[in-house]
Motif scaffolding. Structure first.
Motif, PDB file in Angstrom:
ATOM      1  N   PRO A 104     -89.108  97.208 -72.738  1.00  0.00           N
ATOM      2  CA  PRO A 104     -89.994  97.303 -73.560  1.00  0.00           C
ATOM      3  C   PRO A 104     -90.812  98.679 -73.393  1.00  0.00           C
ATOM      4  O   PRO A 104     -91.302  98.927 -72.251  1.00  0.00           O
ATOM      5  CB  PRO A 104     -90.529  96.224 -73.659  1.00  0.00           C
ATOM      6  CG  PRO A 104     -90.438  95.689 -72.226  1.00  0.00           C
ATOM      7  CD  PRO A 104     -89.390  96.084 -71.666  1.00  0.00           C
ATOM      8  N   ILE A 105     -91.656  99.151 -74.378  1.00  0.00           N
ATOM      9  CA  ILE A 105     -92.377 100.323 -74.097  1.00  0.00           C
ATOM     10  C   ILE A 105     -93.619  99.487 -74.345  1.00  0.00           C
ATOM     11  O   ILE A 105     -94.244  98.616 -75.087  1.00  0.00           O
ATOM     12  CB  ILE A 105     -92.334 101.385 -75.706  1.00  0.00           C
ATOM     13  CG1 ILE A 105     -90.837 102.022 -75.702  1.00  0.00           C
ATOM     14  CG2 ILE A 105     -93.369 102.401 -75.777  1.00  0.00           C
ATOM     15  CD1 ILE A 105     -90.620 102.513 -76.816  1.00  0.00           C
ATOM     16  N   ILE A 106     -94.529  99.860 -73.164  1.00  0.00           N
ATOM     17  CA  ILE A 106     -95.860  99.335 -72.918  1.00  0.00           C
ATOM     18  C   ILE A 106     -97.028 100.341 -73.142  1.00  0.00           C
ATOM     19  O   ILE A 106     -96.987 101.500 -72.520  1.00  0.00           O
ATOM     20  CB  ILE A 106     -95.803  98.897 -71.388  1.00  0.00           C
ATOM     21  CG1 ILE A 106     -94.719  97.915 -71.270  1.00  0.00           C
ATOM     22  CG2 ILE A 106     -97.210  98.137 -71.390  1.00  0.00           C
ATOM     23  CD1 ILE A 106     -94.593  96.626 -71.750  1.00  0.00           C
ATOM     24  N   GLU A 107     -97.963 100.157 -73.811  1.00  0.00           N
ATOM     25  CA  GLU A 107     -99.024 100.945 -74.295  1.00  0.00           C
ATOM     26  C   GLU A 107    -100.241 100.338 -73.770  1.00  0.00           C
ATOM     27  O   GLU A 107    -100.501  99.112 -74.254  1.00  0.00           O
ATOM     28  CB  GLU A 107     -99.159 101.575 -75.420  1.00  0.00           C
ATOM     29  CG  GLU A 107     -97.920 102.165 -76.039  1.00  0.00           C
ATOM     30  CD  GLU A 107     -98.076 102.506 -77.519  1.00  0.00           C
ATOM     31  OE1 GLU A 107     -98.794 101.914 -78.449  1.00  0.00           O
ATOM     32  OE2 GLU A 107     -97.157 103.363 -78.052  1.00  0.00           O
ATOM     33  N   VAL A 108    -101.294 101.043 -72.816  1.00  0.00           N
ATOM     34  CA  VAL A 108    -102.472 100.515 -72.324  1.00  0.00           C
ATOM     35  C   VAL A 108    -103.373 101.231 -72.753  1.00  0.00           C
ATOM     36  O   VAL A 108    -103.367 102.343 -72.929  1.00  0.00           O
ATOM     37  CB  VAL A 108    -102.298 100.113 -70.623  1.00  0.00           C
ATOM     38  CG1 VAL A 108    -103.593  99.726 -70.479  1.00  0.00           C
ATOM     39  CG2 VAL A 108    -101.011  99.527 -70.461  1.00  0.00           C
ATOM     40  N   ALA A 109    -104.742 100.561 -73.401  1.00  0.00           N
ATOM     41  CA  ALA A 109    -105.686 101.113 -74.050  1.00  0.00           C
ATOM     42  C   ALA A 109    -107.094 100.484 -73.345  1.00  0.00           C
ATOM     43  O   ALA A 109    -106.860  99.220 -73.114  1.00  0.00           O
ATOM     44  CB  ALA A 109    -105.756 101.193 -75.328  1.00  0.00           C
TER      45      ALA A 109
END
Length: 107
Positions: free
Chosen positions: A90-95
């Protein structure tokens, strides 16, 4: 135990008691000289990937998790992690927001 097995950190999580959050986490890293990291974006991103590939999160659906960390240290923080389906990877985006707590120069 972390030193014995060459593990830098132990990242613990629970879905319980997180109130307005999806998860509550803590990250212990005594093997590298840090008792506990107040907020850990990289570990929370990895955790979201784990939850997805191990089917704790519904497959083929985008998930946005709000993760709380650091309350017990009186350094609370929130990490926002988005997990987008992409096969078994999966593509993981952290903010999230960050604060400078120390500044210096190395020569």
């Amino acid at each position: 135990m972390n030193k014995e097995h060459g593990i830098a950190t132990t990242h613990l999580f629970t879905f319980e008691g997180a109130d307005e959050f999806d998860l509550y986490t803590r990250d212990f890293c005594p093997a590298i000289g840090i008792d506990e990291d107040p907020v850990t974006g990289s570990a929370n991103g990895a955790l979201a990937g784990y939850l997805y590939v191990e089917h704790f999160l519904e497959a083929n659906k985008t998930h946005t998790l709000t993760i709380s960390q650091g309350q017990t240290m009186n350094r609370p923080g929130t990490v926002y992690v988005t997990v987008k389906p992409h096969g078994q990877s999966p593509i993981i985006e952290v903010a999230g927001a960050a604060s400078i707590t120390i500044e210096g120069k190395l020569f």
